[in-house]
Write a protein that holds these residues in place. Sequence first.
Motif, short mmCIF file in Angstrom:
data_model
loop_
_atom_site.label_atom_id
_atom_site.label_comp_id
_atom_site.label_asym_id
_atom_site.label_seq_id
_atom_site.Cartn_x
_atom_site.Cartn_y
_atom_site.Cartn_z
N UNK A 11 0.87 -1.18 0.00
CA UNK A 11 0.00 0.00 0.00
C UNK A 11 0.90 1.23 0.00
N UNK A 12 0.72 2.10 -1.00
CA UNK A 12 1.51 3.31 -1.10
C UNK A 12 0.60 4.50 -1.39
N UNK A 17 6.55 5.16 -4.96
CA UNK A 17 7.22 4.18 -5.81
C UNK A 17 7.21 2.80 -5.17
N UNK A 18 7.26 1.80 -6.04
CA UNK A 18 7.40 0.42 -5.61
C UNK A 18 8.25 -0.32 -6.63
N UNK A 79 13.02 -11.03 -12.55
CA UNK A 79 12.41 -9.97 -13.33
C UNK A 79 11.93 -8.90 -12.37
N UNK A 80 12.03 -7.64 -12.80
CA UNK A 80 11.64 -6.53 -11.93
C UNK A 80 10.69 -5.58 -12.66
N UNK A 81 9.91 -4.85 -11.87
CA UNK A 81 9.10 -3.76 -12.40
C UNK A 81 9.23 -2.59 -11.43
N UNK A 82 9.96 -1.59 -11.85
CA UNK A 82 10.09 -0.38 -11.07
C UNK A 82 8.93 0.54 -11.41
N UNK A 83 8.16 0.91 -10.42
CA UNK A 83 6.97 1.72 -10.62
C UNK A 83 7.12 3.04 -9.87
N UNK A 84 7.14 4.11 -10.60
CA UNK A 84 7.29 5.45 -10.02
C UNK A 84 6.04 6.28 -10.28
N UNK A 123 -1.68 -1.39 -4.02
CA UNK A 123 -2.78 -0.48 -3.72
C UNK A 123 -2.22 0.93 -3.56
N UNK A 124 -2.78 1.86 -4.34
CA UNK A 124 -2.31 3.24 -4.30
C UNK A 124 -3.44 4.09 -3.74
N UNK A 125 -3.18 4.71 -2.62
CA UNK A 125 -4.20 5.53 -1.97
C UNK A 125 -4.13 6.96 -2.48
#
Length: 126
Positions: A11-12, A17-18, A79-84, A123-125
């Motif tokens: 939850x961010x 970022x995650x 494998x990675x997924x950088x999410x900003x 989950x993005x608040x």
Amino acid sequence: QVQVVESGGALVQTGGSLRLSCTVSGLTFTELHMGWFRQAPGKEREGVSCLSRKGVTEYYADSVKGRFTISRDDAKNSLYLQMNNLKPEDTAMYYCVAVPRGNWGRACAPGEFPYWGQGTQVTVSS
């Protein structure tokens, strides 16, 4: 036995970022094309990003271009997924997917990938 395991969901807040991670066992990682899909409640699964086994071909959904980056570390079978700059509309279950070389039609579509993880919740608040 093939296992695809995702991690890193959380939850961010909006703008945060995650980094999602995925490991694969039971298959030769360097022979795999990989990707990330997501599914929000009441919506169809969506291809977020896909990456060829040598990292030559990349695909990003328009909704994540410029914010998400896919990458792989073959030495770590990961494998990675950088999410900003995350947005509330990024809220979904995220799935790591894989397909052996020779079996991928280069489309980032669910039917192209036979191996799926169990998913990790993002989950993005607002």
